[in-house]
Design a protein around this motif. Structure first.
Motif, PDB file in Angstrom:
ATOM      1  N   ASP A  13     -62.500   4.613 -50.128  1.00 43.13           N
ATOM      2  CA  ASP A  13     -62.655   5.683 -49.139  1.00 43.13           C
ATOM      3  C   ASP A  13     -63.729   5.375 -48.104  1.00 43.13           C
ATOM      4  O   ASP A  13     -64.087   6.228 -47.293  1.00 43.13           O
ATOM      5  CB  ASP A  13     -62.974   7.011 -49.827  1.00 43.13           C
ATOM      6  CG  ASP A  13     -64.283   6.956 -50.616  1.00 43.13           C
ATOM      7  OD1 ASP A  13     -64.955   5.903 -50.597  1.00 43.13           O
ATOM      8  OD2 ASP A  13     -64.625   7.964 -51.258  1.00 43.13           O
ATOM      9  N   ARG A  24     -53.575   7.568 -61.410  1.00 44.75           N
ATOM     10  CA  ARG A  24     -53.845   7.038 -60.068  1.00 44.75           C
ATOM     11  C   ARG A  24     -53.834   8.177 -59.050  1.00 44.75           C
ATOM     12  O   ARG A  24     -52.964   9.047 -59.076  1.00 44.75           O
ATOM     13  CB  ARG A  24     -52.791   6.006 -59.678  1.00 44.75           C
ATOM     14  CG  ARG A  24     -52.977   5.452 -58.268  1.00 44.75           C
ATOM     15  CD  ARG A  24     -51.924   4.406 -57.925  1.00 44.75           C
ATOM     16  NE  ARG A  24     -50.580   4.963 -57.828  1.00 44.75           N
ATOM     17  CZ  ARG A  24     -49.612   4.728 -58.705  1.00 44.75           C
ATOM     18  NH1 ARG A  24     -49.828   3.955 -59.755  1.00 44.75           N
ATOM     19  NH2 ARG A  24     -48.419   5.254 -58.544  1.00 44.75           N
ATOM     20  N   GLN A  25     -54.818   8.131 -58.165  1.00 46.17           N
ATOM     21  CA  GLN A  25     -54.844   9.065 -57.039  1.00 46.17           C
ATOM     22  C   GLN A  25     -54.308   8.347 -55.809  1.00 46.17           C
ATOM     23  O   GLN A  25     -54.775   7.257 -55.462  1.00 46.17           O
ATOM     24  CB  GLN A  25     -56.267   9.552 -56.768  1.00 46.17           C
ATOM     25  CG  GLN A  25     -56.348  10.596 -55.656  1.00 46.17           C
ATOM     26  CD  GLN A  25     -57.781  11.031 -55.386  1.00 46.17           C
ATOM     27  OE1 GLN A  25     -58.566  10.289 -54.817  1.00 46.17           O
ATOM     28  NE2 GLN A  25     -58.113  12.237 -55.824  1.00 46.17           N
ATOM     29  N   ILE A  42     -59.849   7.506 -63.289  1.00 41.38           N
ATOM     30  CA  ILE A  42     -58.690   7.578 -62.396  1.00 41.38           C
ATOM     31  C   ILE A  42     -58.812   6.481 -61.341  1.00 41.38           C
ATOM     32  O   ILE A  42     -59.870   6.290 -60.738  1.00 41.38           O
ATOM     33  CB  ILE A  42     -58.600   8.964 -61.731  1.00 41.38           C
ATOM     34  CG1 ILE A  42     -58.359  10.041 -62.792  1.00 41.38           C
ATOM     35  CG2 ILE A  42     -57.484   8.990 -60.683  1.00 41.38           C
ATOM     36  CD1 ILE A  42     -58.365  11.459 -62.233  1.00 41.38           C
ATOM     37  N   ASP A  43     -57.747   5.757 -61.145  1.00 41.19           N
ATOM     38  CA  ASP A  43     -57.709   4.679 -60.147  1.00 41.19           C
ATOM     39  C   ASP A  43     -57.611   5.318 -58.760  1.00 41.19           C
ATOM     40  O   ASP A  43     -56.596   5.928 -58.420  1.00 41.19           O
ATOM     41  CB  ASP A  43     -56.501   3.781 -60.425  1.00 41.19           C
ATOM     42  CG  ASP A  43     -56.469   2.553 -59.531  1.00 41.19           C
ATOM     43  OD1 ASP A  43     -57.473   2.285 -58.842  1.00 41.19           O
ATOM     44  OD2 ASP A  43     -55.426   1.860 -59.530  1.00 41.19           O
ATOM     45  N   ARG A  44     -58.655   5.173 -57.973  1.00 37.32           N
ATOM     46  CA  ARG A  44     -58.702   5.830 -56.665  1.00 37.32           C
ATOM     47  C   ARG A  44     -58.751   4.789 -55.547  1.00 37.32           C
ATOM     48  O   ARG A  44     -59.347   3.725 -55.707  1.00 37.32           O
ATOM     49  CB  ARG A  44     -59.931   6.744 -56.558  1.00 37.32           C
ATOM     50  CG  ARG A  44     -60.011   7.798 -57.658  1.00 37.32           C
ATOM     51  CD  ARG A  44     -61.273   8.647 -57.530  1.00 37.32           C
ATOM     52  NE  ARG A  44     -61.492   9.465 -58.713  1.00 37.32           N
ATOM     53  CZ  ARG A  44     -60.954  10.661 -58.903  1.00 37.32           C
ATOM     54  NH1 ARG A  44     -60.166  11.176 -57.957  1.00 37.32           N
ATOM     55  NH2 ARG A  44     -61.190  11.350 -60.008  1.00 37.32           N
ATOM     56  N   THR A  67     -52.443  13.129 -57.435  1.00 37.91           N
ATOM     57  CA  THR A  67     -52.752  12.310 -58.612  1.00 37.91           C
ATOM     58  C   THR A  67     -51.566  12.296 -59.563  1.00 37.91           C
ATOM     59  O   THR A  67     -50.898  13.317 -59.744  1.00 37.91           O
ATOM     60  CB  THR A  67     -53.992  12.852 -59.349  1.00 37.91           C
ATOM     61  OG1 THR A  67     -55.087  12.919 -58.428  1.00 37.91           O
ATOM     62  CG2 THR A  67     -54.378  11.961 -60.516  1.00 37.91           C
ATOM     63  N   GLN A  97     -57.661  -0.524 -48.330  1.00 39.12           N
ATOM     64  CA  GLN A  97     -56.671   0.378 -48.920  1.00 39.12           C
ATOM     65  C   GLN A  97     -55.320  -0.305 -49.083  1.00 39.12           C
ATOM     66  O   GLN A  97     -54.619  -0.091 -50.085  1.00 39.12           O
ATOM     67  CB  GLN A  97     -56.538   1.628 -48.051  1.00 39.12           C
ATOM     68  CG  GLN A  97     -57.753   2.538 -48.126  1.00 39.12           C
ATOM     69  CD  GLN A  97     -57.658   3.727 -47.193  1.00 39.12           C
ATOM     70  OE1 GLN A  97     -56.888   3.717 -46.222  1.00 39.12           O
ATOM     71  NE2 GLN A  97     -58.428   4.765 -47.467  1.00 39.12           N
TER      72      GLN A  97
END
Length: 268
Positions: free
Chosen positions: A257, A194-195, A252-254, A201, A160
Protein backbone atom coordinates in the motif's frame (compact mmCIF):
# COMPACT_ATOMS: atom_id res chain seq x y z
CA UNK A 1 59.19 62.82 -18.06
CA UNK A 2 56.38 63.02 -15.52
CA UNK A 3 53.89 63.43 -18.34
CA UNK A 4 55.19 60.27 -19.99
CA UNK A 5 54.92 58.30 -16.77
CA UNK A 6 51.36 59.51 -16.27
CA UNK A 7 50.39 58.38 -19.78
CA UNK A 8 51.96 54.95 -19.20
CA UNK A 9 50.11 54.53 -15.91
CA UNK A 10 46.80 55.59 -17.42
CA UNK A 11 47.28 53.21 -20.33
CA UNK A 12 48.06 50.32 -17.98
CA UNK A 13 45.07 51.16 -15.80
CA UNK A 14 42.78 51.31 -18.81
CA UNK A 15 44.02 47.94 -20.01
CA UNK A 16 43.44 46.41 -16.58
CA UNK A 17 39.95 47.85 -16.31
CA UNK A 18 39.11 46.62 -19.78
CA UNK A 19 40.28 43.12 -18.89
CA UNK A 20 38.14 43.14 -15.74
CA UNK A 21 35.10 44.44 -17.59
CA UNK A 22 35.22 41.77 -20.28
CA UNK A 23 35.77 38.29 -18.89
CA UNK A 24 36.31 35.36 -21.23
CA UNK A 25 33.21 33.38 -22.15
CA UNK A 26 32.57 30.40 -19.83
CA UNK A 27 33.13 26.92 -21.25
CA UNK A 28 30.36 25.12 -23.10
CA UNK A 29 28.53 22.50 -21.04
CA UNK A 30 26.93 19.48 -22.68
CA UNK A 31 23.68 18.17 -21.20
CA UNK A 32 21.67 15.13 -22.23
CA UNK A 33 18.19 14.21 -21.03
CA UNK A 34 16.60 11.14 -22.54
CA UNK A 35 17.06 11.51 -26.28
CA UNK A 36 17.53 15.30 -26.09
CA UNK A 37 20.76 17.23 -25.90
CA UNK A 38 21.63 20.90 -25.40
CA UNK A 39 24.88 22.84 -25.19
CA UNK A 40 24.92 25.94 -23.00
CA UNK A 41 27.15 28.18 -20.89
CA UNK A 42 26.76 29.15 -17.26
CA UNK A 43 27.43 32.88 -17.50
CA UNK A 44 26.34 33.64 -13.96
CA UNK A 45 28.41 30.86 -12.44
CA UNK A 46 31.50 32.13 -14.26
CA UNK A 47 30.79 35.75 -13.27
CA UNK A 48 30.58 36.53 -16.96
CA UNK A 49 28.16 38.86 -18.73
CA UNK A 50 26.04 37.22 -21.46
CA UNK A 51 25.75 40.66 -23.05
CA UNK A 52 29.44 40.36 -24.00
CA UNK A 53 28.83 37.01 -25.71
CA UNK A 54 28.61 36.52 -29.44
CA UNK A 55 24.90 37.10 -30.08
CA UNK A 56 24.61 34.19 -32.50
CA UNK A 57 26.10 31.80 -29.95
CA UNK A 58 23.86 33.08 -27.19
CA UNK A 59 20.84 32.74 -29.46
CA UNK A 60 21.73 29.13 -30.31
CA UNK A 61 22.44 28.16 -26.69
CA UNK A 62 19.23 29.60 -25.27
CA UNK A 63 17.21 28.10 -28.12
CA UNK A 64 18.79 24.68 -27.54
CA UNK A 65 17.85 24.66 -23.86
CA UNK A 66 14.33 25.87 -24.66
CA UNK A 67 14.00 22.98 -27.11
CA UNK A 68 15.20 20.45 -24.57
CA UNK A 69 12.75 21.75 -21.96
CA UNK A 70 9.89 21.67 -24.45
CA UNK A 71 10.65 18.04 -25.29
CA UNK A 72 10.81 17.19 -21.59
CA UNK A 73 7.45 18.83 -20.85
CA UNK A 74 5.79 17.24 -23.87
CA UNK A 75 7.47 13.92 -23.19
CA UNK A 76 6.02 13.65 -19.68
CA UNK A 77 2.45 14.81 -20.30
CA UNK A 78 1.00 11.30 -19.81
CA UNK A 79 2.38 10.78 -16.30
CA UNK A 80 -1.08 11.02 -14.77
CA UNK A 81 -2.37 8.24 -17.05
CA UNK A 82 -0.86 4.89 -16.02
CA UNK A 83 -2.70 3.19 -18.89
CA UNK A 84 -0.87 5.22 -21.54
CA UNK A 85 1.40 3.09 -23.72
CA UNK A 86 4.35 5.40 -23.14
CA UNK A 87 3.76 5.81 -19.40
CA UNK A 88 6.68 3.63 -18.29
CA UNK A 89 9.05 5.46 -20.64
CA UNK A 90 7.84 8.83 -19.35
CA UNK A 91 8.34 7.73 -15.74
CA UNK A 92 11.96 6.86 -16.55
CA UNK A 93 12.45 10.25 -18.19
CA UNK A 94 11.03 11.99 -15.12
CA UNK A 95 13.30 9.96 -12.86
CA UNK A 96 16.33 11.02 -14.91
CA UNK A 97 15.22 14.66 -14.92
CA UNK A 98 14.66 14.70 -11.18
CA UNK A 99 18.34 13.99 -10.63
CA UNK A 100 19.90 16.37 -13.15
CA UNK A 101 17.50 18.95 -14.55
CA UNK A 102 17.15 21.37 -11.59
CA UNK A 103 20.70 22.68 -12.03
CA UNK A 104 20.12 23.27 -15.75
CA UNK A 105 16.91 25.16 -14.95
CA UNK A 106 18.77 27.43 -12.54
CA UNK A 107 21.47 28.18 -15.11
CA UNK A 108 18.91 28.83 -17.85
CA UNK A 109 16.96 31.16 -15.60
CA UNK A 110 20.14 33.08 -14.80
CA UNK A 111 21.06 33.35 -18.47
CA UNK A 112 17.60 34.65 -19.37
CA UNK A 113 17.82 37.14 -16.54
CA UNK A 114 21.17 38.27 -17.91
CA UNK A 115 19.71 38.60 -21.41
CA UNK A 116 17.09 41.00 -20.05
CA UNK A 117 19.91 43.46 -19.26
CA UNK A 118 21.44 43.37 -22.74
CA UNK A 119 21.05 46.14 -25.27
CA UNK A 120 20.11 43.58 -27.93
CA UNK A 121 17.37 41.91 -25.86
CA UNK A 122 14.65 43.27 -28.18
CA UNK A 123 16.41 42.33 -31.41
CA UNK A 124 15.81 39.35 -33.66
CA UNK A 125 14.53 36.20 -31.97
CA UNK A 126 15.60 37.19 -28.46
CA UNK A 127 12.16 38.48 -27.32
CA UNK A 128 10.49 35.18 -28.25
CA UNK A 129 13.38 33.15 -26.83
CA UNK A 130 13.01 34.97 -23.52
CA UNK A 131 9.21 34.68 -23.41
CA UNK A 132 9.22 31.01 -24.30
CA UNK A 133 12.10 30.31 -21.94
CA UNK A 134 10.26 31.76 -18.95
CA UNK A 135 7.18 29.77 -19.88
CA UNK A 136 9.13 26.51 -20.16
CA UNK A 137 10.95 27.11 -16.88
CA UNK A 138 7.62 27.33 -15.10
CA UNK A 139 6.22 24.23 -16.82
CA UNK A 140 9.35 22.13 -16.25
CA UNK A 141 9.52 23.07 -12.57
CA UNK A 142 5.84 22.23 -12.16
CA UNK A 143 6.50 18.81 -13.68
CA UNK A 144 9.44 18.21 -11.35
CA UNK A 145 7.33 19.28 -8.38
CA UNK A 146 5.05 16.33 -9.14
CA UNK A 147 7.92 13.88 -9.48
CA UNK A 148 7.99 12.49 -5.94
CA UNK A 149 4.29 11.64 -5.98
CA UNK A 150 4.37 10.31 -9.55
CA UNK A 151 7.41 8.11 -8.97
CA UNK A 152 6.01 6.80 -5.68
CA UNK A 153 2.72 5.91 -7.38
CA UNK A 154 4.57 4.17 -10.21
CA UNK A 155 6.68 2.18 -7.76
CA UNK A 156 3.54 1.17 -5.85
CA UNK A 157 1.81 -0.03 -9.01
CA UNK A 158 4.86 -2.09 -9.92
CA UNK A 159 4.95 -3.64 -6.44
CA UNK A 160 1.23 -4.42 -6.55
CA UNK A 161 1.50 -6.04 -9.98
CA UNK A 162 4.37 -8.20 -8.75
CA UNK A 163 2.36 -9.12 -5.64
CA UNK A 164 -0.61 -10.09 -7.80
CA UNK A 165 1.52 -12.21 -10.14
CA UNK A 166 3.04 -14.09 -7.22
CA UNK A 167 -0.28 -14.69 -5.44
CA UNK A 168 -0.95 -18.18 -6.91
CA UNK A 169 2.46 -19.37 -5.74
CA UNK A 170 1.90 -18.09 -2.20
CA UNK A 171 -1.52 -19.74 -2.10
CA UNK A 172 -0.10 -23.03 -3.36
CA UNK A 173 2.69 -22.93 -0.78
CA UNK A 174 0.20 -22.27 2.02
CA UNK A 175 -2.00 -25.17 0.89
CA UNK A 176 0.97 -27.52 0.89
CA UNK A 177 1.94 -26.33 4.37
CA UNK A 178 -1.42 -26.42 6.17
CA UNK A 179 -3.59 -28.94 4.32
CA UNK A 180 -3.39 -32.72 4.25
CA UNK A 181 -3.25 -34.61 0.97
CA UNK A 182 -6.94 -35.56 1.31
CA UNK A 183 -8.66 -32.90 3.42
CA UNK A 184 -11.97 -33.86 4.99
CA UNK A 185 -15.04 -31.94 3.96
CA UNK A 186 -16.50 -29.92 6.81
CA UNK A 187 -13.33 -29.45 8.87
CA UNK A 188 -13.31 -25.70 8.16
CA UNK A 189 -9.53 -25.31 8.21
CA UNK A 190 -8.32 -21.99 6.80
CA UNK A 191 -4.99 -22.34 5.02
CA UNK A 192 -4.76 -18.96 3.30
CA UNK A 193 -6.48 -15.57 3.35
CA UNK A 194 -5.95 -12.75 0.91
CA UNK A 195 -7.10 -9.16 0.72
CA UNK A 196 -7.59 -7.93 -2.85
CA UNK A 197 -6.63 -4.58 -4.30
CA UNK A 198 -10.28 -3.48 -4.07
CA UNK A 199 -10.30 -4.15 -0.32
CA UNK A 200 -12.31 -7.37 -0.23
CA UNK A 201 -10.97 -10.43 1.62
CA UNK A 202 -11.22 -14.13 0.79
CA UNK A 203 -10.48 -16.97 3.22
CA UNK A 204 -9.59 -20.28 1.57
CA UNK A 205 -10.29 -23.62 3.28
CA UNK A 206 -8.55 -26.94 2.72
CA UNK A 207 -11.77 -28.65 1.58
CA UNK A 208 -12.32 -26.08 -1.20
CA UNK A 209 -14.78 -23.85 0.63
CA UNK A 210 -14.35 -20.08 0.79
CA UNK A 211 -15.57 -17.17 2.83
CA UNK A 212 -15.72 -13.93 0.87
CA UNK A 213 -16.20 -10.46 2.24
CA UNK A 214 -16.40 -7.41 0.00
CA UNK A 215 -15.20 -4.12 1.46
CA UNK A 216 -17.87 -2.76 3.80
CA UNK A 217 -20.12 -5.83 3.43
CA UNK A 218 -20.93 -8.89 5.51
CA UNK A 219 -18.97 -12.11 4.87
CA UNK A 220 -20.66 -14.83 2.84
CA UNK A 221 -19.97 -18.55 2.70
CA UNK A 222 -19.20 -20.27 -0.62
CA UNK A 223 -19.40 -24.06 -0.38
CA UNK A 224 -16.97 -26.39 -2.16
CA UNK A 225 -17.88 -27.47 -5.68
CA UNK A 226 -19.12 -30.93 -6.70
CA UNK A 227 -20.23 -32.08 -3.23
CA UNK A 228 -22.48 -35.09 -2.99
CA UNK A 229 -25.48 -35.16 -0.68
CA UNK A 230 -23.62 -36.83 2.19
CA UNK A 231 -20.69 -34.36 2.01
CA UNK A 232 -23.05 -31.40 1.83
CA UNK A 233 -24.60 -32.44 5.17
CA UNK A 234 -21.15 -32.19 6.78
CA UNK A 235 -20.72 -28.58 5.73
CA UNK A 236 -21.83 -26.18 8.45
CA UNK A 237 -21.52 -22.55 7.15
CA UNK A 238 -21.40 -20.97 10.65
CA UNK A 239 -18.21 -22.93 11.40
CA UNK A 240 -16.52 -21.51 8.31
CA UNK A 241 -17.66 -17.98 9.08
CA UNK A 242 -16.35 -18.33 12.62
CA UNK A 243 -13.01 -19.71 11.40
CA UNK A 244 -12.65 -16.78 9.02
CA UNK A 245 -13.48 -14.28 11.76
CA UNK A 246 -10.89 -15.86 14.07
CA UNK A 247 -8.13 -16.01 11.46
CA UNK A 248 -5.23 -13.76 12.61
CA UNK A 249 -5.48 -10.43 10.79
CA UNK A 250 -1.70 -10.13 10.62
CA UNK A 251 -1.52 -13.36 8.60
CA UNK A 252 -3.79 -12.12 5.82
CA UNK A 253 -1.88 -11.68 2.57
CA UNK A 254 -2.29 -8.00 1.73
CA UNK A 255 -1.14 -6.01 -1.31
CA UNK A 256 1.55 -3.34 -0.91
CA UNK A 257 0.00 0.00 0.00
CA UNK A 258 3.02 2.27 -0.21
CA UNK A 259 3.54 2.52 3.53
CA UNK A 260 6.86 1.67 5.11
CA UNK A 261 7.09 -1.97 6.22
CA UNK A 262 6.54 -2.47 9.93
CA UNK A 263 9.59 -3.42 11.93
CA UNK A 264 9.56 -6.80 13.62
CA UNK A 265 11.17 -5.33 16.70
CA UNK A 266 10.06 -2.28 18.69
CA UNK A 267 11.70 1.02 17.94
CA UNK A 268 14.38 2.03 20.45
Amino acid sequence: MKSLRRRVLLTALGTALSACASRPAPPVQHYTLGMSRADFRDYGGAKSDPCDAEQRWLNDELTAVNGLLARFVNGTEQLSNPRALEHAQQVELLKEAQASLPKVLDVHEGNLRGLARCGFKDKGAFPEISRRGQELLKEARARLAESDAVLAAAALRTAQEKWKEETPQRESTARGTWCTANPKVGEATVFYARQGLAGGTTWHFCDGARVEQAAGAEPIFVEPEDLNRRERRKVQPPRYLEAAANFPAEEIDRPPDGSAPKSASPAP
